[in-house]
Design a protein around this motif. Structure first.
Motif, short mmCIF file in Angstrom:
data_model
loop_
_atom_site.label_atom_id
_atom_site.label_comp_id
_atom_site.label_asym_id
_atom_site.label_seq_id
_atom_site.Cartn_x
_atom_site.Cartn_y
_atom_site.Cartn_z
N GLY A 160 -2.83 2.28 -1.83
CA GLY A 160 -1.77 2.01 -2.79
C GLY A 160 -2.14 2.29 -4.24
N GLY A 161 -3.44 2.23 -4.54
CA GLY A 161 -3.82 2.49 -5.93
C GLY A 161 -3.16 1.51 -6.87
N CYS A 162 -3.20 1.82 -8.13
CA CYS A 162 -2.61 0.93 -9.14
C CYS A 162 -1.48 1.66 -9.86
CB CYS A 162 -3.68 0.50 -10.14
SG CYS A 162 -3.01 -0.58 -11.42
N PRO A 163 -0.23 1.16 -9.73
CA PRO A 163 0.89 1.88 -10.34
C PRO A 163 0.80 1.96 -11.86
CG PRO A 163 1.61 -0.26 -9.46
CD PRO A 163 0.20 -0.04 -9.01
N TYR A 164 0.02 1.07 -12.49
CA TYR A 164 -0.07 1.07 -13.96
C TYR A 164 -1.24 1.87 -14.47
CZ TYR A 164 3.16 -2.64 -13.04
OH TYR A 164 4.23 -3.35 -12.57
N ALA A 165 -2.14 2.27 -13.59
CA ALA A 165 -3.33 3.00 -14.04
C ALA A 165 -3.70 4.01 -12.97
CB ALA A 165 -4.48 2.02 -14.27
N PRO A 166 -3.12 5.22 -13.05
CA PRO A 166 -3.39 6.23 -12.03
C PRO A 166 -4.90 6.44 -11.86
CG PRO A 166 -1.70 6.99 -13.56
CD PRO A 166 -2.22 5.68 -14.10
N GLY A 167 -5.33 6.49 -10.60
CA GLY A 167 -6.75 6.72 -10.31
C GLY A 167 -7.53 5.42 -10.20
N ALA A 168 -7.00 4.31 -10.72
CA ALA A 168 -7.73 3.05 -10.64
C ALA A 168 -7.48 2.38 -9.29
CB ALA A 168 -7.30 2.11 -11.77
N ALA A 169 -8.39 1.48 -8.92
CA ALA A 169 -8.23 0.75 -7.66
C ALA A 169 -7.01 -0.16 -7.76
CB ALA A 169 -9.48 -0.10 -7.40
N GLY A 170 -6.34 -0.35 -6.64
CA GLY A 170 -5.15 -1.21 -6.60
C GLY A 170 -5.46 -2.50 -5.88
N ASN A 171 -4.74 -2.71 -4.78
CA ASN A 171 -4.96 -3.93 -4.00
C ASN A 171 -6.41 -4.03 -3.54
OD1 ASN A 171 -2.15 -5.06 -3.50
ND2 ASN A 171 -1.88 -2.93 -2.85
N GLY A 206 -10.47 -24.31 -2.43
CA GLY A 206 -9.75 -24.60 -1.20
C GLY A 206 -8.66 -23.61 -0.82
N ILE A 207 -8.48 -22.54 -1.60
CA ILE A 207 -7.47 -21.53 -1.24
C ILE A 207 -8.01 -20.74 -0.05
CG2 ILE A 207 -6.13 -19.53 -2.04
CD1 ILE A 207 -5.52 -22.10 -3.63
N ALA A 208 -7.16 -20.52 0.96
CA ALA A 208 -7.65 -19.89 2.20
C ALA A 208 -6.73 -18.79 2.70
CB ALA A 208 -7.86 -20.97 3.27
N THR A 209 -5.82 -18.29 1.87
CA THR A 209 -4.98 -17.14 2.25
C THR A 209 -5.02 -16.11 1.13
OG1 THR A 209 -3.51 -18.56 3.55
CG2 THR A 209 -2.66 -16.39 2.95
N PHE A 210 -5.41 -14.89 1.50
CA PHE A 210 -5.53 -13.82 0.51
C PHE A 210 -4.85 -12.54 1.01
CE2 PHE A 210 -9.11 -16.67 -0.08
CZ PHE A 210 -9.06 -16.91 -1.45
N ASP A 211 -4.16 -11.87 0.10
CA ASP A 211 -3.52 -10.59 0.43
C ASP A 211 -4.51 -9.45 0.20
OD1 ASP A 211 -1.35 -12.29 0.45
OD2 ASP A 211 -0.13 -11.11 -0.94
N THR A 212 -4.50 -8.51 1.11
CA THR A 212 -5.31 -7.31 0.93
C THR A 212 -4.58 -6.12 1.54
OG1 THR A 212 -6.40 -7.60 3.06
CG2 THR A 212 -7.50 -8.58 1.15
N SER A 213 -5.04 -4.92 1.19
CA SER A 213 -4.43 -3.70 1.73
C SER A 213 -5.55 -2.89 2.39
CB SER A 213 -3.80 -2.93 0.57
OG SER A 213 -3.34 -1.68 1.00
N ILE A 214 -5.27 -2.37 3.56
CA ILE A 214 -6.28 -1.61 4.29
C ILE A 214 -6.78 -0.43 3.43
CG2 ILE A 214 -4.55 -0.20 5.56
CD1 ILE A 214 -7.87 -1.47 7.04
N GLY A 215 -8.09 -0.34 3.30
CA GLY A 215 -8.68 0.74 2.51
C GLY A 215 -8.43 0.60 1.01
N GLY A 248 0.83 -1.20 0.00
CA GLY A 248 0.00 0.00 0.00
C GLY A 248 0.86 1.25 0.00
N LEU A 249 1.72 1.36 1.02
CA LEU A 249 2.50 2.59 1.17
C LEU A 249 3.50 2.81 0.04
CD1 LEU A 249 3.22 2.84 4.99
CD2 LEU A 249 1.52 4.07 3.63
N GLN A 250 4.00 1.72 -0.55
CA GLN A 250 5.01 1.93 -1.60
C GLN A 250 4.41 2.56 -2.84
OE1 GLN A 250 6.49 -2.16 -2.39
NE2 GLN A 250 6.46 -1.65 -4.54
N ASN A 251 3.09 2.49 -2.97
CA ASN A 251 2.43 3.12 -4.12
C ASN A 251 1.70 4.41 -3.75
OD1 ASN A 251 3.06 1.21 -6.31
ND2 ASN A 251 1.98 -0.23 -5.00
#
Ligand code: MG
Length: 310
Positions: A237-248, A225-234, A16-19
């Motif tokens: 971080g946005g999306c580094p390839y598409a400014p303004g688009a949702a990221g994580n 059966g996958i039970a681990t997912f990465d997410t970012s609070i709120g 999140g913070l790196q973006n």
């Protein structure tokens, strides 16, 4: 059948913070991590041991790692790009590290300055040292659902790399839809391929929500059966390839959906919204998370009424 319990791996303090353009102080980063831990998150990626000139937002990860409150039920990880990064992780008491590479040559070159073969050779040097120190090693394999430079990706190629990572002794493989272009049908196809030879417990997913399909992709993965997912609070971080688009994918969007479905995550949703409000305050702008905005929107009229009454 859906898993009874899902682990949410929080990447906000790193991915999140790196973006984000704001450079948070060590204090602010520690406050955010504490709020996330308080909300019940049990796996938190706290930063990255890359050179500070590459990602100034994550400079002083050493100080964050040294000062973070450690508890036996709380697992912290940090990104390690090379041997120097591993030494920093060890010196600051990290017990988990995350290595990273991409499933496509162009993205890997742009992101790590290495070819895929070079990244694998590099991991083969770092892993034995990490294992010797008893570290848990996660490996990120990015751009499996699509590459910003190469477009469509052959999942068989990704599987071939994953096979190598597993053979080297990685404890967890985190498969990434780095640009958030995946759909549930594709998610099912990719995972069915991987699950033919790998246990579901070895895999985690890092899904972005650029096209609004991250939750649907999570559901498709949970059905396998996958039970681990990465997410970012709120969704920080946005999306580094598409400014303004949702990221994580936003932590509270997944945590709330799972709570609504009766799937246990151990997360306190009220406290999670508090953590989201703090994240928003720290980065200084509105975050993309839908549940966060819905919760804050509901709260504001109530606060205004209290203010008027007093
Ligand atoms: Mg990400």
């Amino acid at each position: 059948m859906l898993p009874a319990r899902v682990t949410i791996y929080e990447v906000g303090p790193r991915d999140g913070l790196q973006n984000e353009s704001a450079n948070l102080s060590v204090e602010a980063r520690l406050r955010l991590i504490a709020a996330l831990a308080d909300a019940g998150l049990r796996r938190i990626e706290l930063g990255s041991f890359v050179r500070p000139e590459w990602i100034p937002q994550l400079a002083d990860t050493d100080a964050v790692a040294r000062r973070v409150v450690r508890r036996p039920d709380l697992r912290y990880a940090a990104l390690v790009p090379n041997r120097a990064g591993l030494d920093r992780a060890l010196a600051t008491g990290m017990r988990e590290i995350a290595l990273f590479m991409s499933a496509t040559e162009t993205h890997n070159l742009k992101n790590t300055n290495k070819t895929i073969a070079q990244s694998l050779a590099h991991f083969a040097e770092i892993l034995p040292v990490a294992k010797q120190h008893g570290l848990f090693v996660r490996a990120y394999l990015s751009t499996i659902w699509g590459c910003p430079y190469e477009g469509k990706v052959d999942p068989a190629r990704a599987l071939e790399i994953a096979r190598r990572l597993r053979a080297m002794g990685c404890d967890e493989l985190c498969l990434g839809d780095t640009i958030g272009v995946g759909n549930p049908k594709q998610t099912r196809e990719i995972l069915e391929l991987f699950l033919r030879e790998m246990p579901a417990g070895l895999l985690a997913l890092h899904l972005h929500d650029t096209h609004g399909t991250a939750l649907a992709n999570c559901l498709a993965a949970m059905e396998l059966g996958i039970a681990t997912f990465d997410t970012s609070i709120g969704g920080m971080g946005g999306c580094p390839y598409a400014p303004g688009a949702a990221g994580n994918l936003a932590t509270e969007d997944l945590a709330s959906m799972l709570a609504d479905m009766g799937i246990d995550t151990g997360i306190d949703l009220v406290k999670l919204i508090e953590a989201g409000a703090l994240a928003q305050e720290l980065v200084g702008h509105k975050l993309a998370g839908r549940r966060l905005q819905a919760a804050l929107g509901r709260r504001q009229p109530g606060e205004a009424r209290i203010a008027e009454a007093t």
